[in-house]
Design a protein around this motif. Structure first.
Motif, short mmCIF file in Angstrom:
data_model
loop_
_atom_site.label_atom_id
_atom_site.label_comp_id
_atom_site.label_asym_id
_atom_site.label_seq_id
_atom_site.Cartn_x
_atom_site.Cartn_y
_atom_site.Cartn_z
N UNK A 219 -2.38 -13.46 23.76
CA UNK A 219 -2.02 -12.09 23.40
C UNK A 219 -2.45 -11.63 22.01
N UNK A 220 -2.95 -12.51 21.18
CA UNK A 220 -3.09 -12.14 19.77
C UNK A 220 -4.51 -12.10 19.23
N UNK A 221 -5.48 -11.88 20.09
CA UNK A 221 -6.83 -11.66 19.60
C UNK A 221 -6.87 -10.34 18.81
N UNK A 222 -7.76 -10.22 17.82
CA UNK A 222 -7.86 -8.97 17.08
C UNK A 222 -8.07 -7.78 18.02
N UNK A 223 -7.25 -6.75 17.85
CA UNK A 223 -7.40 -5.55 18.66
C UNK A 223 -6.71 -5.59 20.01
N UNK A 224 -5.95 -6.66 20.29
CA UNK A 224 -5.31 -6.78 21.59
C UNK A 224 -4.02 -5.96 21.72
N UNK A 225 -3.67 -5.21 20.65
CA UNK A 225 -2.51 -4.33 20.75
C UNK A 225 -2.85 -2.94 20.24
N UNK A 226 -3.56 -2.13 21.03
CA UNK A 226 -3.76 -0.74 20.64
C UNK A 226 -2.40 -0.05 20.48
N UNK A 227 -2.23 0.68 19.37
CA UNK A 227 -0.94 1.26 19.04
C UNK A 227 -1.08 2.74 18.70
N UNK A 228 -0.14 3.55 19.20
CA UNK A 228 -0.13 4.96 18.86
C UNK A 228 -0.52 5.84 20.04
N UNK A 229 -0.81 7.11 19.79
CA UNK A 229 -1.30 7.63 18.52
C UNK A 229 -0.24 7.97 17.46
N UNK A 230 0.97 8.33 17.90
CA UNK A 230 1.94 8.84 16.94
C UNK A 230 3.24 8.05 16.99
N UNK A 231 4.05 8.24 15.96
CA UNK A 231 5.46 7.88 16.02
C UNK A 231 6.23 9.19 16.20
N UNK A 232 6.94 9.28 17.30
CA UNK A 232 7.77 10.46 17.55
C UNK A 232 9.20 10.12 17.18
N UNK A 233 9.83 10.89 16.28
CA UNK A 233 11.19 10.58 15.86
C UNK A 233 12.14 10.43 17.04
N UNK A 234 13.07 9.49 16.90
CA UNK A 234 14.00 9.20 17.99
C UNK A 234 14.79 10.42 18.42
N UNK A 235 15.10 11.29 17.48
CA UNK A 235 15.89 12.48 17.82
C UNK A 235 15.15 13.44 18.74
#
Length: 326
Positions: A219-235
């Motif tokens: 699971x931990x090769x470079x780039x194996x966790x694309x993340x985002x695009x945004x953080x949306x506030x929990x509220x």
């Protein structure tokens, strides 16, 4: 960049850069971005610095989101990076009922005497027992595996069966240690999308089966966790337990499930992790992936494949797979 889907709520957060410039934490409102390293009094160097003062930052961000200052710049033309660089990544396994059943069937050994129906029934009983015994399954991921939501994903030459796993990720906004399920969501700043890629061929050790799973390798090769695009506030997310998780491969829908199918919800996962580890602002708690991975379809990732992942209210990420070159 993928076709943009507006995030839920009045604003979202991300990490951006202009051509040739350094990444900066930004406030996203209707296609415009405000540089928070300039707009906030304490001049945060990155998104994690914003999250470290989340309770103070949130009301200020709400005010900034409604200001029409000249400092806003169009999103178009900016590079979108992974929204945060966490210190810790906690990943959940076997947290979607149908997904676990599908994996059990796909991983049956050739000499397994059970029929498909028998295998499904047995693992369903295991899922029921896990839920009753209140035992989530969590392991550690590496921050170095994270990449941006529109970056290419390099498939390592040794990865024989690279697979997709789109997931809802909770972003921690306050230090949390031994918090209860009832209070756990108070420690979540917001939510984002993670694609927790896995090489199915290296999940289990071949040399010593008693060792069990090899999460580092698979699971931990470079780039194996694309993340985002945004953080949306929990509220801005009414119910994280009722969101649609959808992944398309080359335009064809492969995963399309509600977070209602999770065995353990976000609050339970955050609380469970905090019983052992001290969660820090910016950390990620990935909540598992629903049914529809490549093992289920008999179709693993290949050079040139394009994955498009979306979760209700959190936007869309789009990543292209490229074969590793020497």
């Amino acid at each position: 960049m993928a076709t943009l889907a507006p995030p839920a709520g009045p604003f979202a957060l991300g990490t951006f850069s202009a051509p040739g410039g350094e990444p900066f934490p930004g406030l996203l409102v209707t296609g415009r971005v405000l540089n928070l390293s300039q707009a906030l009094a304490w001049a945060p160097s990155g998104m994690r610095a914003v999250l470290e003062r989340w309770e103070e930052a949130l009301p200020v961000l709400s005010v900034l989101a409604h200001e029409d200052a000249s400092d806003w710049r169009p999103l178009e033309g900016l590079r979108v990076h992974a929204p945060v660089e966490p210190r810790q990544v906690f990943q959940s396994g076997a947290n979607y009922r149908q997904h676990v059943i599908d994996l059990e069937v796909a991983h049956r050994s050739p000499d397994d005497a059970r029929t498909v129906e028998e295998a499904r029934a047995e693992i369903a009983a295991v899922m029921d027992r896990r839920a009753a015994e209140d035992l989530p399954y969590v392991f550690i991921g590496l921050p170095s595996a994270i990449t941006g939501p529109y970056d290419d994903v390099v498939l390592p030459s040794w990865a024989e069966k690279p697979d997709w796993e789109l997931e809802l990720a909770a972003v921690v906004g306050r230090p949390a240690y031994r918090v209860s399920v009832q209070e756990a969501l108070e420690y979540v700043a917001g939510y984002t999308i993670a694609n927790d890629l896995t090489d199915r061929a290296t999940v289990f050790r071949r040399d010593m089966k008693a060792i069990g799973t090899d999460w580092l390798r698979c699971k931990n090769a470079p780039g194996f966790t694309p993340l985002g695009p945004w953080i949306v506030p929990a509220e801005s997310i009414a119910d994280p337990g009722d969101l649609r998780v959808t992944l398309k491969l080359n335009g064809e829908t492969m995963q399309d499930e509600s977070t209602k199918d999770m065995i353990f919800g976000v609050a339970r996962m955050v609380s469970y992790v905090s019983q052992t580890a001290r969660l820090l602002p910016g950390d990620l708690v990935l909540t598992g992936s629903p049914a529809g991975n490549g093992m289920h379809w008999g179709r693993l990732l290949r050079d040139g494949d394009v994955m498009e992942g979306s979760i209700t209210g959190l936007g869309v990420q789009r990543t292209r797979c490229v074969k590793e070159t020497a």
